[in-house]
Design a protein around this motif. Structure first.
Motif, PDB file in Angstrom:
ATOM      1  N   THR A  42      44.434 -46.384 -63.371  1.00 51.92           N
ATOM      2  CA  THR A  42      44.300 -47.758 -62.604  1.00 51.92           C
ATOM      3  C   THR A  42      43.635 -48.597 -63.520  1.00 51.92           C
ATOM      4  O   THR A  42      42.507 -48.241 -64.317  1.00 51.92           O
ATOM      5  CB  THR A  42      43.454 -47.465 -61.211  1.00 51.92           C
ATOM      6  N   ARG A  43      44.014 -49.837 -63.633  1.00 53.08           N
ATOM      7  CA  ARG A  43      43.354 -51.136 -64.402  1.00 53.08           C
ATOM      8  C   ARG A  43      42.975 -52.150 -63.554  1.00 53.08           C
ATOM      9  O   ARG A  43      43.711 -52.530 -62.723  1.00 53.08           O
ATOM     10  CB  ARG A  43      44.582 -51.476 -65.418  1.00 53.08           C
ATOM     11  N   ILE A  44      42.094 -52.735 -64.136  1.00 61.25           N
ATOM     12  CA  ILE A  44      41.345 -53.802 -63.499  1.00 61.25           C
ATOM     13  C   ILE A  44      41.638 -55.153 -64.482  1.00 61.25           C
ATOM     14  O   ILE A  44      41.194 -54.583 -66.046  1.00 61.25           O
ATOM     15  CB  ILE A  44      39.964 -53.954 -63.246  1.00 61.25           C
ATOM     16  N   ALA A 111      50.118 -51.259 -56.346  1.00 60.71           N
ATOM     17  CA  ALA A 111      50.430 -49.909 -56.829  1.00 60.71           C
ATOM     18  C   ALA A 111      51.816 -49.880 -57.223  1.00 60.71           C
ATOM     19  O   ALA A 111      52.693 -50.589 -56.668  1.00 60.71           O
ATOM     20  CB  ALA A 111      50.153 -48.754 -55.851  1.00 60.71           C
ATOM     21  N   THR A 112      52.115 -49.017 -58.308  1.00 55.32           N
ATOM     22  CA  THR A 112      53.490 -48.834 -58.576  1.00 55.32           C
ATOM     23  C   THR A 112      54.195 -47.296 -58.167  1.00 55.32           C
ATOM     24  O   THR A 112      53.690 -46.802 -57.256  1.00 55.32           O
ATOM     25  CB  THR A 112      53.846 -49.233 -60.188  1.00 55.32           C
ATOM     26  N   ALA A 113      54.916 -46.792 -59.383  1.00 55.25           N
ATOM     27  CA  ALA A 113      55.603 -45.759 -59.031  1.00 55.25           C
ATOM     28  C   ALA A 113      54.833 -44.610 -58.513  1.00 55.25           C
ATOM     29  O   ALA A 113      55.484 -43.611 -57.767  1.00 55.25           O
ATOM     30  CB  ALA A 113      56.390 -45.389 -60.135  1.00 55.25           C
ATOM     31  N   TYR A 153      60.745 -55.773 -57.628  1.00 49.72           N
ATOM     32  CA  TYR A 153      59.703 -56.982 -57.971  1.00 49.72           C
ATOM     33  C   TYR A 153      59.057 -56.858 -59.277  1.00 49.72           C
ATOM     34  O   TYR A 153      58.827 -57.560 -60.179  1.00 49.72           O
ATOM     35  CB  TYR A 153      58.605 -57.015 -56.670  1.00 49.72           C
ATOM     36  N   GLU A 154      58.724 -55.618 -59.701  1.00 46.80           N
ATOM     37  CA  GLU A 154      58.203 -55.045 -60.910  1.00 46.80           C
ATOM     38  C   GLU A 154      59.102 -55.357 -62.070  1.00 46.80           C
ATOM     39  O   GLU A 154      58.470 -55.982 -63.015  1.00 46.80           O
ATOM     40  CB  GLU A 154      58.071 -53.447 -60.731  1.00 46.80           C
ATOM     41  N   GLY A 155      60.384 -55.230 -62.051  1.00 47.81           N
ATOM     42  CA  GLY A 155      61.325 -55.350 -62.942  1.00 47.81           C
ATOM     43  C   GLY A 155      61.356 -56.955 -63.242  1.00 47.81           C
ATOM     44  O   GLY A 155      61.258 -57.436 -64.419  1.00 47.81           O
ATOM     45  N   TYR A 387      52.616 -53.938 -71.625  1.00 42.40           N
ATOM     46  CA  TYR A 387      53.046 -55.094 -70.737  1.00 42.40           C
ATOM     47  C   TYR A 387      52.580 -54.955 -69.379  1.00 42.40           C
ATOM     48  O   TYR A 387      52.470 -55.973 -68.502  1.00 42.40           O
ATOM     49  CB  TYR A 387      54.449 -55.408 -70.975  1.00 42.40           C
ATOM     50  N   SER A 388      52.330 -53.933 -69.023  1.00 43.48           N
ATOM     51  CA  SER A 388      51.667 -53.787 -67.394  1.00 43.48           C
ATOM     52  C   SER A 388      50.594 -54.397 -67.617  1.00 43.48           C
ATOM     53  O   SER A 388      49.805 -54.643 -66.490  1.00 43.48           O
ATOM     54  CB  SER A 388      51.774 -52.476 -67.051  1.00 43.48           C
ATOM     55  N   GLY A 389      50.038 -54.500 -68.739  1.00 45.89           N
ATOM     56  CA  GLY A 389      48.544 -54.957 -68.925  1.00 45.89           C
ATOM     57  C   GLY A 389      48.735 -56.798 -68.715  1.00 45.89           C
ATOM     58  O   GLY A 389      47.644 -57.325 -68.778  1.00 45.89           O
ATOM     59  N   VAL A 447      52.363 -57.165 -63.546  1.00 46.58           N
ATOM     60  CA  VAL A 447      53.768 -56.686 -64.244  1.00 46.58           C
ATOM     61  C   VAL A 447      54.024 -55.429 -64.251  1.00 46.58           C
ATOM     62  O   VAL A 447      53.683 -54.893 -65.436  1.00 46.58           O
ATOM     63  CB  VAL A 447      54.044 -57.446 -65.594  1.00 46.58           C
ATOM     64  N   GLY A 448      54.249 -54.583 -63.547  1.00 43.87           N
ATOM     65  CA  GLY A 448      54.504 -53.254 -63.635  1.00 43.87           C
ATOM     66  C   GLY A 448      53.314 -52.313 -63.900  1.00 43.87           C
ATOM     67  O   GLY A 448      53.212 -51.544 -64.602  1.00 43.87           O
TER      68      GLY A 448
HETATM   69 CA    CA Z   1      53.195 -49.481 -65.209  1.00 37.11          CA
END
Ligand code: CA
Ligand code: UDP
Length: 448
Positions: A42-44, A111-113, A153-155, A387-389, A447-448
């Motif tokens: 989990t990232r903030i 949240a993602t996958a 949406y993530e994509g 990139y999800s950052g 983004v992801g």
């Molecule tokens: Ca991700």
């Protein structure tokens, strides 16, 4: 496991983002808090925005990043404990953002996958705990802002971000690039088809039409749940969905002498290698093919397009010295294969300290070749750790500051190489530029 977070993501790194907030009125500064709840962590992201005058769009002035492992999905049966990990990160936001701004600072968690893979009730329980935590906090909690983001949406967001960062979105002669994101639990491929035949051949589900900044797009984007690197390990071991914690899962992609345990999605798996004679690249590749073959779409056009690959493509390429961690680089699909071959063939002799390396590289090779249908000689731009950052912010009229500003394109951090973007879709453009955006005001999306 490598530490995926370089010091450049550390707290308060002034060099990365010089603050320009000297003599400005405090009312011109505002903040936003965004959580990326990925399957492995989990990232903030705590953002500071600044608006110099009402005639100008706000720009990103600073970002603070922190992360915790494991991700929320590891707390499948302890939702309160899961929320506690979020609390720790949220406390950091309280320390950073002046209390005068708390009540106007939106907090969002996407949240993602990892959560997509959980039974719906369990995922909801985790999200409810987080929602409660946010509501008890002094921050602004817009409606529907604690949720699972869908893979489409993530994509799309990853594509928007990369093309924004590579300058394609505001270039007259737009030559957009495709993206390949390999997360822990899902993987996405997204590109803008140029051939009519690609659109015709693809199932409608994977074509996303949207408008952004006075341009229309029809993206091809396909998210594969369960095809992220860590989920793939389980699939290869035959353990995906398996609940039997006493069973031993074996693979020819692992060191023969290995016996170990691995926790993913809250379940403990025992795993190990096979006899020496059946260990190595050939047999590993065959094993991996079983989970990939005929499971993925192969739009022919991708073979002639440029793709940027990140997340685990990047991590594993850096781990094995294929590219430099700071610069990134261009990798041919066959380079991944050669590296996989080398690592897998050495499994019986060396202990790399990373028992899954052979499996991971072999999976990446097979995913690219047999999954998506790239050629051996296809070049991939493997850049950037995370990139999800990266976060795309989509502004709505929530911020009064956005009102009345003409829909000029973007206000990126001028001259900065920083990996975040502020995308301002003005309130006069109707939707925020991307259709079907969740009804979450002042939306800021990972983004992801
Ligand atoms: Ca991700
Ligand atoms: O801020 C971050 C943190 C991690 N990662 C990368 O994302 C991958 C892990 O995927 P994630 O946990 O996001 O799983 P997902 O939910 O996307 O499948 C790894 O390669 C990480 O290096 C990233 O891109 N940005």
């Amino acid at each position: 496991e490598v530490d995926v977070f370089s010091p450049q993501y550390g707290i308060g790194n002034e060099e990365l983002l010089p603050s320009r907030s000297t003599s400005l009125n405090i009312s011109n500064i505002f903040y936003g808090i965004m959580f990326d709840a990925g399957s492995t962590g989990t990232r903030i992201h705590i953002y500071t925005f600044m608006q110099k005058s009402s005639a100008e769009p706000p720009h990103l002035d600073n970002e603070i990043f922190e992360s915790v492992k494991p991700g929320l999905s590891a707390y499948v049966d302890q939702p309160e404990q899961g929320a506690e990990t979020v609390r720790g990160l949220l406390d950091m936001a309280k320390q950073t953002i002046p209390s005068t701004h708390w009540s106007s600072t939106p907090v969002v968690l996407k949240a993602t996958a990892g959560l997509r893979l959980l039974p719906e009730q369990k995922a909801q329980a985790l999200l409810s705990e987080v929602q409660e935590l946010f509501e008890e906090s002094p921050f602004l909690v817009p409606d529907e802002c604690v949720s699972i983001m869908n893979g489409t949406y993530e994509g799309i967001l990853a594509w928007v971000t990369i093309n924004f960062l590579t300058g394609q979105l505001y270039d007259q002669n737009q030559r957009t690039v495709g993206i390949l994101d390999l997360g822990g639990a899902s993987t996405q491929i997204t590109f803008l088809p140029q051939a009519e035949s690609t659109l015709k051949a693809a199932s409608e589900k994977y074509i996303s039409p949207f408008e952004m900044f006075n341009r229309s797009y029809k993206l091809y984007t396909h998210s594969y749940l369960g095809f992220g690197l860590k989920a793939a390990r389980l699939a290869i071991l035959g353990a995906l969905g398996g609940k039997d914690e006493s069973r031993m899962y074996r693979s020819s992609c692992l060191p023969p002498s290995l016996k170990a345990e691995w926790k993913f999605g809250g379940i403990n798996y025992k795993y190990g290698g096979m006899a020496e004679e059946v260990t190595g690249f050939q047999s590993c590749y065959a094993e991996v093919l079983k989970v990939i073959r005929e499971k993925l779409d192969q739009p022919a056009e991708i073979r002639s397009r440029t793709f940027y690959a990140f997340s685990y493509y990047y991590d594993r390429a850096v781990d094995t010295g294929m590219i430099d961690g700071d610069q990134g680089g261009i990798i041919l699909v066959k380079d991944f294969e050669m590296k996989a071959n080398k690592v897998c063939e050495a499994l019986t002799e060396t202990n790399t300290g990373s028992p899954f390396l052979c499996m991971d590289l072999t999976y990446i090779t097979a995913l690219l070749k047999e999954g998506f249908g790239f050629y051996d000689h296809t070049e991939l731009q493997v850049r950037w750790r995370a990139y999800s950052g990266t976060t795309v912010w989509l502004f709505r009229s929530h911020y009064k500051t956005g009102e009345g500003i003409p829909p000029t394109p973007f206000s990126p951090l001028a001259g900065s190489t920083h990996k975040s973007v502020l995308v301002r879709g003005g309130p006069h453009q109707g939707a925020e530029g991307i259709r079907e955006l969740p009804r979450c005001q002042a939306t800021l999306l990972s983004v992801g």
